[in-house]
Each structure stands twice: as C-alpha cells, then as structure tokens.
Design a protein around this motif. Sequence first.
Motif, PDB file in Angstrom:
ATOM      1  N   LEU A 102      14.785   3.858  -2.082  1.00 39.21           N
ATOM      2  CA  LEU A 102      14.282   2.666  -2.751  1.00 39.21           C
ATOM      3  C   LEU A 102      14.605   2.695  -4.241  1.00 39.21           C
ATOM      4  CD1 LEU A 102      10.784   2.383  -1.022  1.00 39.21           C
ATOM      5  CD2 LEU A 102      13.021   1.656  -0.207  1.00 39.21           C
ATOM      6  N   GLU A 103      14.555   3.863  -4.840  1.00 41.72           N
ATOM      7  CA  GLU A 103      14.866   3.969  -6.267  1.00 41.72           C
ATOM      8  C   GLU A 103      16.328   3.644  -6.542  1.00 41.72           C
ATOM      9  OE1 GLU A 103      13.692   7.889  -7.275  1.00 41.72           O
ATOM     10  OE2 GLU A 103      11.526   7.459  -7.218  1.00 41.72           O
ATOM     11  N   SER A 104      17.204   3.965  -5.597  1.00 42.79           N
ATOM     12  CA  SER A 104      18.621   3.638  -5.783  1.00 42.79           C
ATOM     13  C   SER A 104      18.836   2.127  -5.815  1.00 42.79           C
ATOM     14  CB  SER A 104      19.452   4.265  -4.667  1.00 42.79           C
ATOM     15  OG  SER A 104      19.111   3.715  -3.394  1.00 42.79           O
ATOM     16  N   VAL A 105      18.047   1.409  -5.036  1.00 45.92           N
ATOM     17  CA  VAL A 105      18.137  -0.049  -5.064  1.00 45.92           C
ATOM     18  C   VAL A 105      17.599  -0.584  -6.381  1.00 45.92           C
ATOM     19  CG1 VAL A 105      17.394  -2.173  -3.935  1.00 45.92           C
ATOM     20  CG2 VAL A 105      17.923  -0.150  -2.561  1.00 45.92           C
ATOM     21  N   GLN A 106      16.516   0.013  -6.878  1.00 46.54           N
ATOM     22  CA  GLN A 106      15.967  -0.426  -8.162  1.00 46.54           C
ATOM     23  C   GLN A 106      16.935  -0.175  -9.297  1.00 46.54           C
ATOM     24  OE1 GLN A 106      12.202   1.793  -7.915  1.00 46.54           O
ATOM     25  NE2 GLN A 106      11.121  -0.169  -7.905  1.00 46.54           N
ATOM     26  N   ILE A 107      17.670   0.933  -9.236  1.00 47.21           N
ATOM     27  CA  ILE A 107      18.657   1.231 -10.274  1.00 47.21           C
ATOM     28  C   ILE A 107      19.740   0.160 -10.303  1.00 47.21           C
ATOM     29  CG2 ILE A 107      20.469   2.854 -10.948  1.00 47.21           C
ATOM     30  CD1 ILE A 107      18.675   5.101  -9.916  1.00 47.21           C
ATOM     31  N   ASP A 108      20.068  -0.380  -9.109  1.00 50.57           N
ATOM     32  CA  ASP A 108      21.080  -1.449  -9.031  1.00 50.57           C
ATOM     33  C   ASP A 108      20.520  -2.801  -9.417  1.00 50.57           C
ATOM     34  OD1 ASP A 108      22.964   0.369  -8.197  1.00 50.57           O
ATOM     35  OD2 ASP A 108      22.602   0.018  -6.057  1.00 50.57           O
ATOM     36  N   GLY A 109      19.274  -2.854  -9.828  1.00 50.31           N
ATOM     37  CA  GLY A 109      18.681  -4.103 -10.285  1.00 50.31           C
ATOM     38  C   GLY A 109      17.864  -4.832  -9.245  1.00 50.31           C
ATOM     39  N   GLY A 110      17.648  -4.231  -8.090  1.00 48.40           N
ATOM     40  CA  GLY A 110      16.867  -4.872  -7.043  1.00 48.40           C
ATOM     41  C   GLY A 110      15.373  -4.699  -7.266  1.00 48.40           C
ATOM     42  N   GLY A 111      14.636  -5.763  -7.023  1.00 48.70           N
ATOM     43  CA  GLY A 111      13.188  -5.707  -7.165  1.00 48.70           C
ATOM     44  C   GLY A 111      12.511  -5.331  -5.864  1.00 48.70           C
ATOM     45  N   PHE A 112      11.174  -5.382  -5.876  1.00 54.62           N
ATOM     46  CA  PHE A 112      10.417  -5.010  -4.694  1.00 54.62           C
ATOM     47  C   PHE A 112      10.716  -5.939  -3.511  1.00 54.62           C
ATOM     48  CE2 PHE A 112       7.476  -2.911  -7.779  1.00 54.62           C
ATOM     49  CZ  PHE A 112       7.603  -1.637  -7.268  1.00 54.62           C
ATOM     50  N   TRP A 113      10.933  -7.214  -3.787  1.00 51.74           N
ATOM     51  CA  TRP A 113      11.192  -8.151  -2.695  1.00 51.74           C
ATOM     52  C   TRP A 113      12.516  -7.830  -2.001  1.00 51.74           C
ATOM     53  CZ3 TRP A 113       8.572 -11.081   0.326  1.00 51.74           C
ATOM     54  CH2 TRP A 113       9.211 -12.053   1.103  1.00 51.74           C
ATOM     55  N   ARG A 114      13.529  -7.489  -2.792  1.00 50.66           N
ATOM     56  CA  ARG A 114      14.816  -7.120  -2.196  1.00 50.66           C
ATOM     57  C   ARG A 114      14.684  -5.818  -1.413  1.00 50.66           C
ATOM     58  NH1 ARG A 114      20.410  -5.530  -5.417  1.00 50.66           N
ATOM     59  NH2 ARG A 114      21.611  -4.995  -3.557  1.00 50.66           N
ATOM     60  N   ILE A 115      13.939  -4.858  -1.955  1.00 50.25           N
ATOM     61  CA  ILE A 115      13.713  -3.599  -1.247  1.00 50.25           C
ATOM     62  C   ILE A 115      13.017  -3.864   0.086  1.00 50.25           C
ATOM     63  CG2 ILE A 115      12.423  -1.427  -1.307  1.00 50.25           C
ATOM     64  CD1 ILE A 115      12.863  -1.407  -4.342  1.00 50.25           C
ATOM     65  N   PHE A 116      12.030  -4.743   0.044  1.00 51.50           N
ATOM     66  CA  PHE A 116      11.242  -5.047   1.238  1.00 51.50           C
ATOM     67  C   PHE A 116      12.091  -5.710   2.308  1.00 51.50           C
ATOM     68  CE2 PHE A 116       8.396  -8.151   3.433  1.00 51.50           C
ATOM     69  CZ  PHE A 116       7.641  -7.234   4.143  1.00 51.50           C
ATOM     70  N   LEU A 124       0.819  -1.218   0.000  1.00 50.95           N
ATOM     71  CA  LEU A 124       0.000   0.000   0.000  1.00 50.95           C
ATOM     72  C   LEU A 124       0.848   1.262   0.000  1.00 50.95           C
ATOM     73  CD1 LEU A 124      -2.763  -1.035   2.574  1.00 50.95           C
ATOM     74  CD2 LEU A 124      -3.054  -0.715   0.105  1.00 50.95           C
ATOM     75  N   SER A 125       2.050   1.176   0.543  1.00 49.55           N
ATOM     76  CA  SER A 125       2.890   2.355   0.668  1.00 49.55           C
ATOM     77  C   SER A 125       3.806   2.579  -0.526  1.00 49.55           C
ATOM     78  CB  SER A 125       3.743   2.252   1.938  1.00 49.55           C
ATOM     79  OG  SER A 125       4.624   3.344   2.052  1.00 49.55           O
ATOM     80  N   LYS A 126       4.406   1.499  -1.036  1.00 51.05           N
ATOM     81  CA  LYS A 126       5.487   1.669  -2.007  1.00 51.05           C
ATOM     82  C   LYS A 126       5.251   0.994  -3.358  1.00 51.05           C
ATOM     83  CE  LYS A 126       7.897   3.961   0.997  1.00 51.05           C
ATOM     84  NZ  LYS A 126       8.043   5.431   0.844  1.00 51.05           N
ATOM     85  N   VAL A 127       4.265   0.166  -3.484  1.00 54.72           N
ATOM     86  CA  VAL A 127       4.033  -0.543  -4.748  1.00 54.72           C
ATOM     87  C   VAL A 127       2.861   0.111  -5.470  1.00 54.72           C
ATOM     88  CG1 VAL A 127       3.510  -2.745  -5.840  1.00 54.72           C
ATOM     89  CG2 VAL A 127       4.898  -2.683  -3.748  1.00 54.72           C
ATOM     90  N   PRO A 128       3.084   0.697  -6.636  1.00 55.42           N
ATOM     91  CA  PRO A 128       1.978   1.322  -7.365  1.00 55.42           C
ATOM     92  C   PRO A 128       1.093   0.271  -8.035  1.00 55.42           C
ATOM     93  CG  PRO A 128       4.025   1.530  -8.605  1.00 55.42           C
ATOM     94  CD  PRO A 128       4.390   0.892  -7.296  1.00 55.42           C
ATOM     95  N   PHE A 129      -0.187   0.347  -7.801  1.00 59.62           N
ATOM     96  CA  PHE A 129      -1.150  -0.530  -8.481  1.00 59.62           C
ATOM     97  C   PHE A 129      -2.502   0.162  -8.494  1.00 59.62           C
ATOM     98  CE2 PHE A 129      -1.173  -1.723  -4.014  1.00 59.62           C
ATOM     99  CZ  PHE A 129      -2.519  -1.820  -3.705  1.00 59.62           C
ATOM    100  N   ARG A 130      -3.380  -0.291  -9.354  1.00 64.41           N
ATOM    101  CA  ARG A 130      -4.696   0.329  -9.488  1.00 64.41           C
ATOM    102  C   ARG A 130      -5.524   0.112  -8.218  1.00 64.41           C
ATOM    103  NH1 ARG A 130      -7.847  -1.126 -14.840  1.00 64.41           N
ATOM    104  NH2 ARG A 130      -9.172   0.514 -13.898  1.00 64.41           N
ATOM    105  N   PHE A 131      -6.321   1.107  -7.914  1.00 67.88           N
ATOM    106  CA  PHE A 131      -7.244   1.061  -6.775  1.00 67.88           C
ATOM    107  C   PHE A 131      -6.512   0.949  -5.432  1.00 67.88           C
ATOM    108  CE2 PHE A 131      -9.427  -1.199 -10.320  1.00 67.88           C
ATOM    109  CZ  PHE A 131     -10.315  -0.181 -10.664  1.00 67.88           C
ATOM    110  N   ARG A 132      -5.267   1.410  -5.400  1.00 68.50           N
ATOM    111  CA  ARG A 132      -4.511   1.339  -4.142  1.00 68.50           C
ATOM    112  C   ARG A 132      -5.189   2.163  -3.051  1.00 68.50           C
ATOM    113  NH1 ARG A 132       1.771   3.140  -3.778  1.00 68.50           N
ATOM    114  NH2 ARG A 132       0.819   5.152  -4.292  1.00 68.50           N
ATOM    115  N   THR A 133      -5.670   3.338  -3.410  1.00 74.30           N
ATOM    116  CA  THR A 133      -6.348   4.186  -2.424  1.00 74.30           C
ATOM    117  C   THR A 133      -7.627   3.530  -1.930  1.00 74.30           C
ATOM    118  OG1 THR A 133      -5.459   6.169  -3.492  1.00 74.30           O
ATOM    119  CG2 THR A 133      -7.336   6.469  -2.009  1.00 74.30           C
ATOM    120  N   PHE A 134      -8.363   2.912  -2.858  1.00 77.70           N
ATOM    121  CA  PHE A 134      -9.594   2.221  -2.454  1.00 77.70           C
ATOM    122  C   PHE A 134      -9.294   1.079  -1.494  1.00 77.70           C
ATOM    123  CE2 PHE A 134     -12.378  -1.447  -3.137  1.00 77.70           C
ATOM    124  CZ  PHE A 134     -13.604  -0.903  -2.736  1.00 77.70           C
ATOM    125  N   VAL A 135      -8.250   0.310  -1.795  1.00 76.39           N
ATOM    126  CA  VAL A 135      -7.879  -0.811  -0.920  1.00 76.39           C
ATOM    127  C   VAL A 135      -7.481  -0.297   0.454  1.00 76.39           C
ATOM    128  CG1 VAL A 135      -6.230  -2.685  -0.568  1.00 76.39           C
ATOM    129  CG2 VAL A 135      -7.194  -2.281  -2.836  1.00 76.39           C
TER     130      VAL A 135
END
Length: 268
Positions: free
Chosen positions: A161-175, A89-100
């Motif tokens: 978090l974006e710096s980790v994504q630039i290094d190739g890390g996915g959401f699971w690694r960030i988490f 809910l905080s860091k992963v963009p998806f549809r209807f996140r606000t509704f959820v």
Amino acid sequence: MKWLYRIGSALMAVMFAAPLVWMLMVSIKEEGMKIITVLDWFKPPYSLAVYNEILTTTKLSQWVVNSLFVAVVVTVLTVIFAAMAGFALSKVPFRFRTFVFFFILGGLLIPGEATIIPLYQVAKDLHLLNSYSGLIIPALASPVAVIVLKSFFDGIPNDLLESVQIDGGGFWRIFTSIVLPLTRPAMASMAILTFIGSWNNFLWPFLSITDDNLFTLPMGIPTLMGQYSEDYVKPMVINAVASVPIIILFVIFEKQIVKGISMSGIKG
C-alpha cells in the motif's frame, strides 16, 4: 483410505440431496395421487399444473420478487459498507480506531432479538414501516461482515500500500485497485452469506410489514401452507419455488462459497 473418503463423501451427498430430490419430485406430481409405497412418489405421471395454479392464483411470484429485490440490495450495500469500514479500521490511521473496532465487535455480543423493540420504535418514528426501506435499512449494519473483512485487510502487506502512496495514490485508489481485488474470496463469501441471511429473514419482516403486497417469502409461505394442510403437492411446490433461487446461487458460486468460508473460518 482414499476410497473410504470417497464412499463417505458420496453417502453424505446422497443424504443431503435426498430431501431436495424428494421435494422436487413430489412438486411435479398430480394432485390426488394415491401413495402406497415410497416408489410411488417418483413414478409418473408428472405435471406442472400445480406450479401454474400456485403462481397464477397466489402472490407467491410477487413474494419471490420482493425477497430477491430486498436480498440483492441488502447484500450489495452491506458488502460495500462493511468493506469500507473494514478497510478504514485496518489501514486508515485515525484517533480512537481501537475503540471503534471494539465497539463494533461488541455488536456481536448483543442478540438481534434484544434490539427488536427499539428498532421497531425507530422505524415507526421514521415512517419506515410497510416499505422496502424498512426492510432494507435495518439489515445493513453487519458487525460480522466488518470484522471478517477487516481480518482479511490486515493480511495485506502495508509495504504494498505504501508503494501506491509513493506513486501518488490515495486511500480510495488503494481501496479500489489493490485491496478489493485481493480480497474477492472473502467478499464473495460475505455476499453469499448475507444474501442467504436476508432471504431467510423472518422476524423483522414479520414485525414491520402488514401489507401482503410487500411480504417476503418467509412471511408469505406460512400463510399459504395453512391452506393446504391436507395436501402434499402444493406445499412442496411452494417450498420448491422458495428453494430454487438459493440452490441455483449455490451451484453457480460453489467454489467461492467454499473458498471464502474456509479462508475466513466462518462456522455454520
């Protein structure tokens, strides 16, 4: 002024500790002792015979194990699921996140008692009554834990978090590598509060369990207390056995409890 705060703190500590000390002292007294003055509660002789009797002739020890097992499993799974949901809910963009988010937030507006009947019917249809699964699964949904952890995740800079994504890390690694280590106080706070809530839960086990071998302490204690209404020592032994795990938990994790609650703004 500091000495006033210290004196006030000491008085508050004595006020809250006195019932616990009295309970423990009475629990090690011998049965049939004559009590004339208050000091008689604290005078020897002392004995652990009643502890031995209660633990060997009743199912109290089994109920302690049941409560510990259920509370530990509920705590671990609740924190894991709440952390994953809060991160999404905080860091992963998806549809209807606000509704959820508002849908989960709406769960806080519904009292637990209002869901008992449909919850019981669902558990009955799924054959979860009189089982550990029936005690554990309904307790895993915790809107409070999701909302609190999400608020902590919101405080983590997106640039990190974006710096980790630039290094190739996915959401699971960030988490697992970034988010969880930074929010340990909040997770410790929610874990302890969840454990205590599960440990003290009475209504749902009372409705879903009829086998005394599966009783938790909040269910089993009233059945024993009724047998010793004329005695002081045995009820105190029962309550001491039920209270000691929580006291030990607080002593070990005192700093995490205080820090987590103060940071999350949770009120008792």
